[in-house]
Design an enzyme around this catalytic site. Structure first.
Site, PDB file in Angstrom:
ATOM      1  N   ARG A  48      -0.561  -5.476   4.629  1.00  0.00           N
ATOM      2  CA  ARG A  48      -0.038  -5.047   3.285  1.00  0.00           C
ATOM      3  C   ARG A  48       1.487  -4.315   4.099  1.00  0.00           C
ATOM      4  O   ARG A  48       1.112  -3.731   5.155  1.00  0.00           O
ATOM      5  CB  ARG A  48      -0.817  -4.166   2.652  1.00  0.00           C
ATOM      6  CG  ARG A  48      -1.841  -4.922   1.782  1.00  0.00           C
ATOM      7  CD  ARG A  48      -2.653  -4.430   1.539  1.00  0.00           C
ATOM      8  NE  ARG A  48      -2.747  -2.828   1.839  1.00  0.00           N
ATOM      9  CZ  ARG A  48      -4.346  -2.130   1.458  1.00  0.00           C
ATOM     10  NH1 ARG A  48      -5.092  -1.843   0.686  1.00  0.00           N
ATOM     11  NH2 ARG A  48      -4.876  -1.186   2.523  1.00  0.00           N
ATOM     12  N   ARG A 106       0.963  -0.863  -0.398  1.00  0.00           N
ATOM     13  CA  ARG A 106       0.454  -0.464  -0.056  1.00  0.00           C
ATOM     14  C   ARG A 106       0.749   1.125   0.034  1.00  0.00           C
ATOM     15  O   ARG A 106       1.384   1.851   1.036  1.00  0.00           O
ATOM     16  CB  ARG A 106      -1.422   0.053   0.830  1.00  0.00           C
ATOM     17  CG  ARG A 106      -2.018   1.196   1.793  1.00  0.00           C
ATOM     18  CD  ARG A 106      -2.789   1.561  -0.164  1.00  0.00           C
ATOM     19  NE  ARG A 106      -3.827   2.097   0.864  1.00  0.00           N
ATOM     20  CZ  ARG A 106      -3.724   4.191   0.486  1.00  0.00           C
ATOM     21  NH1 ARG A 106      -2.776   3.979  -0.516  1.00  0.00           N
ATOM     22  NH2 ARG A 106      -4.456   4.572   0.150  1.00  0.00           N
ATOM     23  N   GLU A 150     -11.772   5.255  -5.275  1.00  0.00           N
ATOM     24  CA  GLU A 150     -11.299   3.599  -5.574  1.00  0.00           C
ATOM     25  C   GLU A 150     -12.107   3.807  -6.875  1.00  0.00           C
ATOM     26  O   GLU A 150     -12.601   4.063  -7.526  1.00  0.00           O
ATOM     27  CB  GLU A 150     -12.639   3.877  -4.745  1.00  0.00           C
ATOM     28  CG  GLU A 150     -12.745   4.152  -2.809  1.00  0.00           C
ATOM     29  CD  GLU A 150     -11.200   2.988  -2.487  1.00  0.00           C
ATOM     30  OE1 GLU A 150     -11.323   2.035  -3.140  1.00  0.00           O
ATOM     31  OE2 GLU A 150     -10.945   3.319  -1.584  1.00  0.00           O
TER      32      GLU A 150
END
Length: 203
Positions: A141, A74, A82
């Site tokens: 992540r 990330r 999004e």
């Protein structure tokens, strides 16, 4: 071969005379100076090498590390619109809270993903971390900077208007906010949505 200072000045002036290159169709001329996108953040500690194997979206990629393992990264300090979920326009300063605003952001989410895919897919990159942030996020992540072609790619996303600055304590937060303000003023990328611009289509 060594160049005298006089020759170096001539080279710089010649480059300036060539004009700036727009970063997006319809965007204002890019007047940023070389290196403005930034080199690696200071004090990031060890830097890993990796190959980008998949682009999930504009701010998330999968990489293969030197030992053969795969990690999802990330990108630190940035947030692109999004593509699989509903966007919240009030997270993007000035973008209207309306169906048009949400649709415009979704379109720029698609375009950001395409930009990252073109720029990073299959590329060898460097990965750096920030002393103010944990190495891993809530979903496991890696939280990291990506460096490619001498630039900090996270900062480039903000400077080109593909992403907003994500609320965090990253070392370079002030510089990122400055890049974001300039992108907003120039209406680069997603910030065109603040003008009620019709959502563009992905080429």
């Amino acid at each position: 071969m060594r160049f005298s200072p006089f020759v170096a000045v001539l080279v710089v002036l010649a480059g300036c005379a060539g004009g700036a290159v727009p970063t997006d169709q319809g965007a204002p001329t890019d007047t940023r100076t070389p290196g403005e996108l930034g080199s690696p953040a200071p004090d990031t500690g060890p830097v890993d090498r990796a190959t980008v194997t998949r682009v999930v979206d504009g701010d998330t990629v999968v990489v293969r590390l030197a030992d053969g393992s795969e990690e999802t990264i990330r990108l630190l300090g940035v947030d692109t619109p999004e593509v699989e979920a509903e966007n919240t326009p009030d997270e993007y300063e000035g973008v209207p809270e309306s169906a048009a605003g949400r649709e415009c952001l979704r379109s720029y989410g698609d375009r950001a993903s395409e930009f990252v895919h073109t720029a990073l897919q299959g590329r060898e990159v460097r990965i750096g971390y920030d002393p103010n942030e944990e190495r891993r996020g809530y979903y496991g992540r890696l939280l990291a900077y990506i460096y490619v072609d001498g630039d900090q790619f996270n900062a480039r996303l903000v400077a080109d208007g593909w992403a907003r600055v994500y609320d965090s304590d990253i070392t370079e937060r002030d510089r990122y906010l400055g890049l974001e303000r300039r992108a907003q003023t120039d209406r680069r990328g997603l910030w065109a949505c603040a003008d009620g611009t019709s959502a563009p289509t992905v080429a």
